[in-house]
Design an enzyme around this catalytic site. Structure first.
Site, PDB file in Angstrom:
ATOM      1  N   GLU A  41       0.881  -1.174   0.000  1.00 18.02           N
ATOM      2  CA  GLU A  41       0.000   0.000   0.000  1.00 18.02           C
ATOM      3  C   GLU A  41       0.915   1.220   0.000  1.00 18.02           C
ATOM      4  O   GLU A  41       1.452   1.596   1.035  1.00 18.02           O
ATOM      5  CB  GLU A  41      -0.898  -0.011   1.245  1.00 18.02           C
ATOM      6  CG  GLU A  41      -1.895  -1.153   1.291  1.00 18.02           C
ATOM      7  CD  GLU A  41      -3.086  -0.930   0.374  1.00 18.02           C
ATOM      8  OE1 GLU A  41      -3.356   0.227  -0.014  1.00 18.02           O
ATOM      9  OE2 GLU A  41      -3.758  -1.919   0.022  1.00 18.02           O
ATOM     10  N   CYS A  72      -1.843   9.727   2.424  1.00 15.05           N
ATOM     11  CA  CYS A  72      -1.380   9.122   1.162  1.00 15.05           C
ATOM     12  C   CYS A  72      -2.278   9.483  -0.013  1.00 15.05           C
ATOM     13  O   CYS A  72      -1.808   9.565  -1.138  1.00 15.05           O
ATOM     14  CB  CYS A  72      -1.293   7.606   1.300  1.00 15.05           C
ATOM     15  SG  CYS A  72      -2.842   6.861   1.824  1.00 15.05           S
TER      16      CYS A  72
HETATM   17  P1  NAD Z   1       8.540   4.490   5.116  1.00 14.90           P
HETATM   18  O1  NAD Z   1       8.685   3.776   3.851  1.00 14.90           O
HETATM   19  O2  NAD Z   1       9.636   5.365   5.578  1.00 14.90           O
HETATM   20  O3  NAD Z   1       8.236   3.515   6.387  1.00 14.90           O
HETATM   21  C1  NAD Z   1       7.178   2.613   6.485  1.00 14.90           C
HETATM   22  C2  NAD Z   1       7.550   1.475   7.403  1.00 14.90           C
HETATM   23  O4  NAD Z   1       8.716   0.866   6.911  1.00 14.90           O
HETATM   24  C3  NAD Z   1       7.859   1.878   8.849  1.00 14.90           C
HETATM   25  O5  NAD Z   1       7.272   0.952   9.727  1.00 14.90           O
HETATM   26  C4  NAD Z   1       9.364   1.814   8.926  1.00 14.90           C
HETATM   27  O6  NAD Z   1       9.846   1.429  10.190  1.00 14.90           O
HETATM   28  C5  NAD Z   1       9.701   0.735   7.930  1.00 14.90           C
HETATM   29  N1  NAD Z   1      11.030   0.949   7.354  1.00 14.90           N
HETATM   30  C6  NAD Z   1      11.653   2.122   7.122  1.00 14.90           C
HETATM   31  N2  NAD Z   1      12.857   1.918   6.549  1.00 14.90           N
HETATM   32  C7  NAD Z   1      12.986   0.581   6.425  1.00 14.90           C
HETATM   33  C8  NAD Z   1      14.015  -0.267   5.907  1.00 14.90           C
HETATM   34  N3  NAD Z   1      15.136   0.252   5.413  1.00 14.90           N
HETATM   35  N4  NAD Z   1      13.804  -1.585   5.920  1.00 14.90           N
HETATM   36  C9  NAD Z   1      12.669  -2.105   6.407  1.00 14.90           C
HETATM   37  N5  NAD Z   1      11.667  -1.343   6.920  1.00 14.90           N
HETATM   38  C10 NAD Z   1      11.821  -0.035   6.938  1.00 14.90           C
HETATM   39  O7  NAD Z   1       7.228   5.241   4.840  1.00 14.90           O
HETATM   40  P2  NAD Z   1       6.681   6.377   5.638  1.00 14.90           P
HETATM   41  O8  NAD Z   1       7.510   7.607   5.504  1.00 14.90           O
HETATM   42  O9  NAD Z   1       6.428   5.850   7.009  1.00 14.90           O
HETATM   43  O10 NAD Z   1       5.283   6.610   4.899  1.00 14.90           O
HETATM   44  C11 NAD Z   1       5.132   7.546   3.873  1.00 14.90           C
HETATM   45  C12 NAD Z   1       4.711   6.924   2.582  1.00 14.90           C
HETATM   46  O11 NAD Z   1       3.700   5.968   2.810  1.00 14.90           O
HETATM   47  C13 NAD Z   1       4.116   7.919   1.603  1.00 14.90           C
HETATM   48  O12 NAD Z   1       4.574   7.642   0.313  1.00 14.90           O
HETATM   49  C14 NAD Z   1       2.627   7.651   1.696  1.00 14.90           C
HETATM   50  O13 NAD Z   1       1.914   8.038   0.545  1.00 14.90           O
HETATM   51  C15 NAD Z   1       2.612   6.187   1.926  1.00 14.90           C
HETATM   52  N6  NAD Z   1       1.382   5.767   2.573  1.00 14.90           N
HETATM   53  C16 NAD Z   1       0.548   4.946   1.902  1.00 14.90           C
HETATM   54  C17 NAD Z   1      -0.651   4.576   2.481  1.00 14.90           C
HETATM   55  C18 NAD Z   1      -1.620   3.673   1.787  1.00 14.90           C
HETATM   56  O14 NAD Z   1      -2.521   3.190   2.446  1.00 14.90           O
HETATM   57  N7  NAD Z   1      -1.475   3.424   0.493  1.00 14.90           N
HETATM   58  C19 NAD Z   1      -0.968   5.036   3.747  1.00 14.90           C
HETATM   59  C20 NAD Z   1      -0.065   5.858   4.409  1.00 14.90           C
HETATM   60  C21 NAD Z   1       1.120   6.219   3.822  1.00 14.90           C
END
Ligand code: NAD
Length: 470
Positions: free
Chosen positions: A218, A252
């Site tokens: 997602e 998002c």
């Molecule tokens: P992110 O990718 O930084 O982190 C998401 C998750 O991944 C967190 O739990 C984090 O701990 C983990 N993570 C971070 N780095 C990692 C790594 N190197 N290896 C493994 N896991 C890791 O995302 P974010 O900044 O938390 O979220 C923002 C993005 O999410 C935006 O692009 C937004 O549009 C999207 N988003 C999508 C939805 C949806 O339902 N489609 C909802 C909310 C946010």
């Protein structure tokens, strides 16, 4: 708030093994167990509504009403809808059998997947960790939850409260940063449900590949909004301003930017300014209803997107305070495709207005970009609606409505292309967290299978011609 605990490989392996054991014991399969878990989840949200709201305020400055609307109440709605329909959703479906197999009967059975991993981001930190859990439990799985370390108050609360309500053998929470999450991802799961950005999604997929674990991704991206002159711009502005500046733009499916013509822009911009002021007053920094950015790093990142915008282009807002994690609701006019604002998902309270010749040019621009999670169009023109539906691709398409499509229980939520793969919510969560297993049964007598077994002869040809090919 204390730092995220450092995860030990052995603890991770043991946690996953305990979840596997629990699944293998069969306790998660009965419908009654699933219903009990969902009710317990709802009770947790009821009894700790204020605690969760306080945690959301600490992490994101979320107003209480917004926490109820988009997180606590949202998940409760999802649970109640699931409880209402679960029995019917899980009922095996009869499948017709072809003549060539008669006599025989077939059905489709929803089978739990096993142990699933749910990784959540920080922007709706409660909703995005619990909504997938609703689906996972409804389907009889055990689940490991990994909340975002960037929303530590919510993560700590989920970690502390969940085991007090739901079956602690079947649901476990591990708090982890990127390094710890990589350790979790090294384990084998039966499904990984990831919500977050595309860069990390690639790591999730890579970690899933050695185990051939299926993933739901997602993701996000830039969700465009087209506005034409066929609609009441005052009402458009009200809907747009709400959808964009809710949670300080960290949604998002927030409208990322507006595509519109010169003449519409001239009328839309003053309406947008009035709409923002009606929501948050002329001093949003002191409005109790306006949120904050998750941390200083993101505040800095968002503020830097304004670097190449001239003061004349900033028609509303533009103020920020990195220490306070505050960015004013900001509208930027005459933004061009080469500006920083158009280079990445904004994920903050900046709304660029891109002036464009007409709908065809807007469609060309949208199609030159990765497929968005949502596309919005404010138009009452039937032809334009048809054109947008048929000539663009997006996770969802909203006419005269932005963002709120998430609350429609009968619609799936998910992206396409770079905005994600897979879908969930309501019945679609059942499809995501189950294996739809075909079960077929044929009596041994009469032995019609003999007709298609060697030695092949004229009868085999007739069976193929009249029963297989037809
Ligand atoms: P992110 O990718 O930084 O982190 C998401 C998750 O991944 C967190 O739990 C984090 O701990 C983990 N993570 C971070 N780095 C990692 C790594 N190197 N290896 C493994 N896991 C890791 O995302 P974010 O900044 O938390 O979220 C923002 C993005 O999410 C935006 O692009 C937004 O549009 C999207 N988003 C999508 C939805 C949806 O339902 N489609 C909802 C909310 C946010």
């Amino acid at each position: 708030m204390s730092d995220t605990p450092i995860l030990d490989d052995a603890v991770v392996a043991q946690t996953v093994e305990q979840l596997r054991d629990c699944f293998r014991s069969g306790k998660t399969r009965p419908l009654d167990w699933r219903i009990e878990q969902l009710k317990a989840l709802c009770r947790m949200l009821d009894e700790h509504e204020h605690d969760f709201a306080a945690a959301l305020r600490a992490d994101l400055g979320k107003p209480q009403a917004e926490s109820k609307l988009t997180e606590i109440g949202f998940v409760k709605g999802e649970i109640n809808d699931t409880l209402k329909h679960l029995k019917k959703w899980l009922k095996p479906k009869r499948a017709g059998m072809p003549l060539s197999l008669q006599p025989a009967s077939g059905k489709l059975v929803y089978e739990p997947l096993g142990t699933v991993l749910i990784i959540a981001p920080w922007n709706y930190p409660l909703m995005l960790v619990l909504s997938p859990l609703v689906g996972a439990l409804a389907c009889g799985n055990t689940a490991l939850l990994k909340p975002s370390e960037l929303s530590p108050h919510v993560a700590a609360m989920v970690s502390e409260l969940l085991p007090q309500y739901v079956d602690a053998q079947a649901v476990k929470v591990l708090e982890a940063d990127a390094e710890g999450t990589a350790k979790i991802l090294a384990q084998r799961f039966d499904h990984i449900f990831y919500t977050g950005g595309a860069a990390v999604a690639k790591k999730v997929m890579a970690a899933a590949a050695p185990h051939l674990t299926p993933v739901t991704l997602e993701l996000g991206g830039k969700s465009p909004t087209w506005v034409d002159g066929s609609v009441d711009l005052k009402h458009v502005a009200q809907r747009l301003a709400w959808a964009k500046f809710l949670n300080a733009g960290q949604t998002c499916v927030a409208p990322d930017y507006v595509l519109t013509t010169d003449d519409v822009a001239e009328h839309l911009i003053p309406e947008l300014i009035s709409a923002v002021e009606a929501l948050y007053s002329e001093a949003p920094c002191s409005s109790a209803d306006y949120g904050r950015i998750i941390n200083q790093r993101h505040t800095q990142r968002i503020a830097a997107l304004l670097d190449d915008a001239s003061p004349a282009q900033i028609v509303l807002g533009g103020e920020f305070d990195i220490d306070e994690r505050y960015i004013a609701p900001t509208i930027i006019d005459r933004v061009t495709a080469d500006m920083k604002l158009m280079g990445e998902e904004i994920f903050g309270p900046l709304l660029p207005i891109v002036r464009i010749a007409d709908l065809n040019a807007a469609i060309d621009y949208i199609n030159s970009q990765p497929k968005p999670l949502a596309l919005y169009a404010f138009t009452d023109d039937k032809e334009q609606r048809t054109q947008l539906t048929e000539q663009t691709s997006s996770g969802a398409l909203g006419f005269n409505l932005a963002l709120a499509h998430l609350s429609a229980h009968e619609l799936p939520f998910g992206g396409v292309g770079m905005s994600g793969q897979g879908r969930y919510m309501g019945k679609y969560s059942i499809d995501t967290f189950s294996h739809l297993k075909p079960v077929i049964s044929k009596p041994l007598w009469p032995n019609t299978m003999k007709l298609i077994a060697p030695p092949y002869n004229r009868i085999t040809d007739l069976v193929v011609k009249y029963f297989v090919e037809k």
